[in-house]
Design a protein around this motif. Sequence first.
Motif, PDB file in Angstrom:
ATOM      1  N   LYS A  77       6.309  10.839   1.800  1.00 54.22           N
ATOM      2  CA  LYS A  77       5.990   9.920   2.891  1.00 54.22           C
ATOM      3  C   LYS A  77       4.681   9.191   2.602  1.00 54.22           C
ATOM      4  O   LYS A  77       4.597   7.958   2.719  1.00 54.22           O
ATOM      5  N   GLU A  78       3.675   9.939   2.167  1.00 56.45           N
ATOM      6  CA  GLU A  78       2.348   9.362   1.978  1.00 56.45           C
ATOM      7  C   GLU A  78       2.297   8.398   0.789  1.00 56.45           C
ATOM      8  O   GLU A  78       1.712   7.320   0.879  1.00 56.45           O
ATOM      9  N   THR A  79       2.911   8.774  -0.350  1.00 55.37           N
ATOM     10  CA  THR A  79       2.873   7.887  -1.521  1.00 55.37           C
ATOM     11  C   THR A  79       3.692   6.619  -1.272  1.00 55.37           C
ATOM     12  O   THR A  79       3.345   5.549  -1.767  1.00 55.37           O
ATOM     13  N   THR A  80       4.760   6.757  -0.493  1.00 57.19           N
ATOM     14  CA  THR A  80       5.578   5.578  -0.163  1.00 57.19           C
ATOM     15  C   THR A  80       4.789   4.598   0.694  1.00 57.19           C
ATOM     16  O   THR A  80       4.790   3.383   0.442  1.00 57.19           O
ATOM     17  N   LEU A  81       4.092   5.104   1.703  1.00 51.80           N
ATOM     18  CA  LEU A  81       3.279   4.236   2.555  1.00 51.80           C
ATOM     19  C   LEU A  81       2.153   3.588   1.763  1.00 51.80           C
ATOM     20  O   LEU A  81       1.853   2.397   1.942  1.00 51.80           O
ATOM     21  N   ASP A  82       1.530   4.352   0.866  1.00 55.51           N
ATOM     22  CA  ASP A  82       0.463   3.794   0.023  1.00 55.51           C
ATOM     23  C   ASP A  82       1.009   2.670  -0.862  1.00 55.51           C
ATOM     24  O   ASP A  82       0.361   1.643  -1.060  1.00 55.51           O
ATOM     25  N   TYR A  83       2.195   2.888  -1.418  1.00 54.45           N
ATOM     26  CA  TYR A  83       2.806   1.889  -2.298  1.00 54.45           C
ATOM     27  C   TYR A  83       3.092   0.599  -1.532  1.00 54.45           C
ATOM     28  O   TYR A  83       2.783  -0.504  -2.002  1.00 54.45           O
ATOM     29  N   PHE A  84       3.659   0.735  -0.336  1.00 52.36           N
ATOM     30  CA  PHE A  84       3.936  -0.453   0.470  1.00 52.36           C
ATOM     31  C   PHE A  84       2.638  -1.145   0.895  1.00 52.36           C
ATOM     32  O   PHE A  84       2.581  -2.384   0.968  1.00 52.36           O
ATOM     33  N   ASP A  85       1.596  -0.363   1.191  1.00 51.29           N
ATOM     34  CA  ASP A  85       0.287  -0.949   1.492  1.00 51.29           C
ATOM     35  C   ASP A  85      -0.171  -1.851   0.354  1.00 51.29           C
ATOM     36  O   ASP A  85      -0.604  -2.994   0.569  1.00 51.29           O
ATOM     37  N   ASN A  86      -0.096  -1.320  -0.867  1.00 51.72           N
ATOM     38  CA  ASN A  86      -0.564  -2.068  -2.036  1.00 51.72           C
ATOM     39  C   ASN A  86       0.254  -3.333  -2.255  1.00 51.72           C
ATOM     40  O   ASN A  86      -0.285  -4.385  -2.618  1.00 51.72           O
ATOM     41  N   LEU A  87       1.577  -3.259  -2.041  1.00 53.41           N
ATOM     42  CA  LEU A  87       2.424  -4.430  -2.202  1.00 53.41           C
ATOM     43  C   LEU A  87       2.022  -5.541  -1.241  1.00 53.41           C
ATOM     44  O   LEU A  87       1.857  -6.698  -1.630  1.00 53.41           O
ATOM     45  N   LEU A  88       1.865  -5.178   0.019  1.00 53.21           N
ATOM     46  CA  LEU A  88       1.557  -6.184   1.041  1.00 53.21           C
ATOM     47  C   LEU A  88       0.130  -6.713   0.901  1.00 53.21           C
ATOM     48  O   LEU A  88      -0.139  -7.879   1.192  1.00 53.21           O
ATOM     49  N   ASP A  89      -0.786  -5.864   0.430  1.00 55.37           N
ATOM     50  CA  ASP A  89      -2.174  -6.298   0.260  1.00 55.37           C
ATOM     51  C   ASP A  89      -2.335  -7.274  -0.899  1.00 55.37           C
ATOM     52  O   ASP A  89      -3.228  -8.128  -0.885  1.00 55.37           O
ATOM     53  N   SER A  90      -1.475  -7.153  -1.904  1.00 58.02           N
ATOM     54  CA  SER A  90      -1.667  -7.941  -3.121  1.00 58.02           C
ATOM     55  C   SER A  90      -0.922  -9.273  -3.111  1.00 58.02           C
ATOM     56  O   SER A  90      -1.086 -10.079  -4.015  1.00 58.02           O
ATOM     57  N   ASP A  91      -0.092  -9.509  -2.113  1.00 56.01           N
ATOM     58  CA  ASP A  91       0.675 -10.757  -2.056  1.00 56.01           C
ATOM     59  C   ASP A  91       0.196 -11.647  -0.917  1.00 56.01           C
ATOM     60  O   ASP A  91      -0.391 -11.184   0.061  1.00 56.01           O
ATOM     61  N   LYS A  92       0.480 -12.937  -1.057  1.00 53.03           N
ATOM     62  CA  LYS A  92       0.063 -13.926  -0.054  1.00 53.03           C
ATOM     63  C   LYS A  92       1.091 -13.972   1.071  1.00 53.03           C
ATOM     64  O   LYS A  92       1.971 -14.828   1.104  1.00 53.03           O
ATOM     65  N   ILE A  93       0.959 -13.026   1.964  1.00 49.60           N
ATOM     66  CA  ILE A  93       1.903 -12.892   3.069  1.00 49.60           C
ATOM     67  C   ILE A  93       1.116 -12.814   4.373  1.00 49.60           C
ATOM     68  O   ILE A  93       0.268 -11.925   4.544  1.00 49.60           O
ATOM     69  N   ASP A  94       1.366 -13.731   5.295  1.00 50.89           N
ATOM     70  CA  ASP A  94       0.758 -13.635   6.619  1.00 50.89           C
ATOM     71  C   ASP A  94       1.440 -12.505   7.392  1.00 50.89           C
ATOM     72  O   ASP A  94       2.619 -12.212   7.173  1.00 50.89           O
ATOM     73  N   SER A  95       0.715 -11.878   8.296  1.00 53.77           N
ATOM     74  CA  SER A  95       1.315 -10.803   9.092  1.00 53.77           C
ATOM     75  C   SER A  95       0.797 -10.855  10.517  1.00 53.77           C
ATOM     76  O   SER A  95      -0.342 -11.253  10.775  1.00 53.77           O
TER      77      SER A  95
END
Length: 335
Positions: A77-95
């Motif tokens: 659970k924790e590594t998956t959330l960390d991975y998704f955090d990194n994906l969203l942080d590194s791309d130009k995506i408004d939220s």
Amino acid sequence: MTDKIYDIVIIGGGPGGIGCAIEASSHKLGEILLIEKTDNHSNTIRKFYKDNKRVDKDYKGQVSVLQGNVDFFDGTKETTLDYFDNLLDSDKIDSLFNTEVEKMIRVGDFLEVHTSNGIIKTRNAAITIGKMGKPNKPSYKIPPSIRSQVNFNLDKCSSNEKVLVVGGGNSAAEYAYDLADQNNNVTMVYRKETFSRLNETNEEILTKYDGQEKLRLRMNTDIESLENEAGKVKVNFNDGFSVLYDRVIYAIGGTTPVDFLKACGVDVDESDKPIFDKHHETTAKCVYVAGDIAMKSGGSIAIALNHGYHIVNNIIRKRGQIFSHTEIVASIEDN
């Protein structure tokens, strides 16, 4: 709320939504907005997965070849959330978090997404909301005095409790044997004589645990009512027996948000499932579905990520068709 026109607005911050966002960013689709009604992405994982729960790419035998730009891998659970955090942080995506989407309507060439914070314009939209955000609840009343002991996930569970798990699907099975591993006295009750929705792995574990008396299976039994008896949850079964439990956990599935789909112009079938084509485009033009809402049975993060790949590629394909048509018209006019 803004004059910006988005190329895609993604409603829901789970794996399907993240997959759409990352694919759109990787393919330089344009302006991207991810909307989530809670305060962070992946709410279902945060809320319904216990800490350190194993998260597999090939969920319970649903083997999937990842087709897009998200290199998902086995973890917790924790590594998956960390991975998704990194994906969203590194791309130009408004939220936009803590934002509810109320409806979506087409106005000319654009979609207007009506949210709790205003109206947003977009060329395309992807509905990637899950079903567990609205878990099914029993038809009988849950007395207010015991509501804190009647749950729909494992958030409040600990150990050394007498627990009843209600349901016959994979979530119920996983709850039951996870609780048994935490030294709880667990009974799993299912209204049918045999399981019909369990994958092979979960059925094997349940049978093994039942045989080892690590948990008890109570089949072909339904619940008629709940009562408070001396601070315990008294469960009245339809076979005439009543049993006291410290806690009752319901895992009886989630409900497709039919009213919301209809408010977005999406047609549903006789089973209240959204109607969509092989590219995941619904009956509402340029409105797509992904993730749990587009699956017969949920759970596979890899499959949800692949939905995003198909959606973005279809948008790109349609853009190419439009561009080619424009070129043809211009050529005719020049001649």
